[in-house]
Motif scaffolding. Sequence first.
Motif, PDB file in Angstrom:
ATOM      1  N   UNK A  36     -31.060 -20.704 -11.283  1.00 18.68           N
ATOM      2  CA  UNK A  36     -30.438 -20.909 -12.605  1.00 18.68           C
ATOM      3  C   UNK A  36     -30.047 -19.601 -13.279  1.00 18.68           C
ATOM      4  N   UNK A  37     -30.554 -18.452 -12.788  1.00 17.69           N
ATOM      5  CA  UNK A  37     -30.193 -17.168 -13.414  1.00 17.69           C
ATOM      6  C   UNK A  37     -29.084 -16.483 -12.619  1.00 17.69           C
ATOM      7  N   UNK A  38     -28.437 -15.516 -13.286  1.00 14.04           N
ATOM      8  CA  UNK A  38     -27.360 -14.753 -12.642  1.00 14.04           C
ATOM      9  C   UNK A  38     -27.748 -13.290 -12.555  1.00 14.04           C
ATOM     10  N   UNK A  39     -27.156 -12.581 -11.609  1.00 14.07           N
ATOM     11  CA  UNK A  39     -27.236 -11.115 -11.563  1.00 14.07           C
ATOM     12  C   UNK A  39     -25.803 -10.617 -11.738  1.00 14.07           C
ATOM     13  N   UNK A  40     -25.644  -9.677 -12.663  1.00 17.18           N
ATOM     14  CA  UNK A  40     -24.280  -9.207 -12.950  1.00 17.18           C
ATOM     15  C   UNK A  40     -24.187  -7.704 -12.744  1.00 17.18           C
ATOM     16  N   UNK A  41     -23.139  -7.263 -12.109  1.00 15.87           N
ATOM     17  CA  UNK A  41     -22.867  -5.822 -12.033  1.00 15.87           C
ATOM     18  C   UNK A  41     -21.357  -5.615 -12.093  1.00 15.87           C
ATOM     19  N   UNK A  42     -20.892  -4.393 -11.828  1.00 18.19           N
ATOM     20  CA  UNK A  42     -19.452  -4.120 -11.998  1.00 18.19           C
ATOM     21  C   UNK A  42     -18.610  -4.887 -10.993  1.00 18.19           C
ATOM     22  N   UNK A  43     -19.236  -5.469  -9.962  1.00 17.67           N
ATOM     23  CA  UNK A  43     -18.472  -6.241  -8.975  1.00 17.67           C
ATOM     24  C   UNK A  43     -18.327  -7.711  -9.372  1.00 17.67           C
ATOM     25  N   UNK A  44     -18.999  -8.127 -10.462  1.00 14.47           N
ATOM     26  CA  UNK A  44     -18.895  -9.519 -10.885  1.00 14.47           C
ATOM     27  C   UNK A  44     -20.257 -10.163 -11.069  1.00 14.47           C
ATOM     28  N   UNK A  45     -20.251 -11.501 -11.014  1.00 20.71           N
ATOM     29  CA  UNK A  45     -21.476 -12.275 -11.273  1.00 20.71           C
ATOM     30  C   UNK A  45     -21.946 -12.909  -9.964  1.00 20.71           C
ATOM     31  N   UNK A  46     -23.246 -12.777  -9.718  1.00 21.51           N
ATOM     32  CA  UNK A  46     -23.857 -13.368  -8.517  1.00 21.51           C
ATOM     33  C   UNK A  46     -24.833 -14.444  -8.981  1.00 21.51           C
ATOM     34  N   UNK A  47     -24.749 -15.625  -8.416  1.00 22.94           N
ATOM     35  CA  UNK A  47     -25.702 -16.695  -8.766  1.00 22.94           C
ATOM     36  C   UNK A  47     -26.950 -16.528  -7.907  1.00 22.94           C
ATOM     37  N   UNK A  48     -28.114 -16.381  -8.572  1.00 24.97           N
ATOM     38  CA  UNK A  48     -29.347 -16.136  -7.809  1.00 24.97           C
ATOM     39  C   UNK A  48     -29.694 -17.332  -6.920  1.00 24.97           C
ATOM     40  N   UNK A  49     -29.303 -18.545  -7.337  1.00 23.54           N
ATOM     41  CA  UNK A  49     -29.633 -19.709  -6.490  1.00 23.54           C
ATOM     42  C   UNK A  49     -28.899 -19.652  -5.147  1.00 23.54           C
ATOM     43  N   UNK A  50     -27.730 -18.929  -5.118  1.00 23.38           N
ATOM     44  CA  UNK A  50     -27.002 -18.782  -3.840  1.00 23.38           C
ATOM     45  C   UNK A  50     -27.775 -17.906  -2.846  1.00 23.38           C
TER      46      UNK A  50
END
Length: 322
Positions: A36-50
């Motif tokens: 349910x949480x995301x990780x974000x950096x300069x490359x965009x948003x990553x879904x932690x569930x993925x």
Amino acid sequence: LDPSKRNSLQRCICDGDLVIVYERHDRIKAVKVQKGLDFQNRFGVFKLSDWIGQPFGSKVLSNKGGFIYLLAPTPELWTLVLSHRTQILYLADISFVISYLEVVPGCLVLESGTGSGSLTTSLARAVAPSGHVYTFDFHAQRATLAREDFERNGLSSLVTVSVRDIQGEGFPEEFCGAADSVFLDLPQPWLALPSVRKMLKQDGVLCSFSPCIEQVQHSCEVLTSGFTDPNVRLIGDMQQLILDIRTFEVLLRTYEIREERMTTSEADHESPVGPMRKKRHCTPHDVDDSQGERTATTVTARPCQESRGHTGYLTFARLACS
Ligand code: SAM
């Protein structure tokens, strides 16, 4: 980081796992995987569930097609991502310390100060599964934060953190004659040396890290006075002596590794270790002489400009009986 789960490097990422997110060598971060949480950096948003169900080492994509690598946590990577509450030891020193302190599975190690727990994490792996690291810091908040890190990283059964002024009080008497190794990273390590001598087993080893040579000189004077100290401990009729006092300066040099293509004439190749190899100290991968000239892909190593150089001095000494 829990050494009992070493085979976890081969397993897939689960909800709740600590993952080391690698963007590039100077952008590395620890992330706890939570659905349910995301990780974000300069490359965009990553879904932690993925990330759940992916093997450690996987390359994963953001919503914008950017990528990062998901690495399994190791003490080496933890040293690069931990929160700095103090100056810390890095891998050049850590590997040297563990090897020359002769820390192996089953050892009892005493350490002070704990600081940010960088060295402690590697010591824990080295003593696992049956040894233990007792680490002491006089700063209560640092001790608490380090303890929390060790708990989160599954190291509680291998590490005990206590608040104690080691320069003022020495190590607790309960460890008298029980320590295989003692490590000091203290501002005035010589104040702790009389206690260290009491703690070490026969043949046990001490290491003291000091950033400057004046501290080393002071510590070495105290260590050598062990030969004449009238309070020297006697076991039976044997006198305990501090021996093998050795100081190493650790100089970190980073090399930039590059693959280069180079062309040489036939004449250069008369000898199997001809001028091309001798001059460049290189390893040819690929040779093509169809044009009368040879082209080789070689690997070259050059020292990096931004090398950090001096990290500190490591003084080792052994307790022996005469
Ligand atoms: N080696 C640690 C690491 O790799 O994370 C870093 C240690 S840090 C440079 C030094 C630590 O020694 C600090 O946390 C400080 O609070 C602690 N310290 C200083 N004097 C002390 C004393 N008398 N007794 C115990 N700890 C002390």
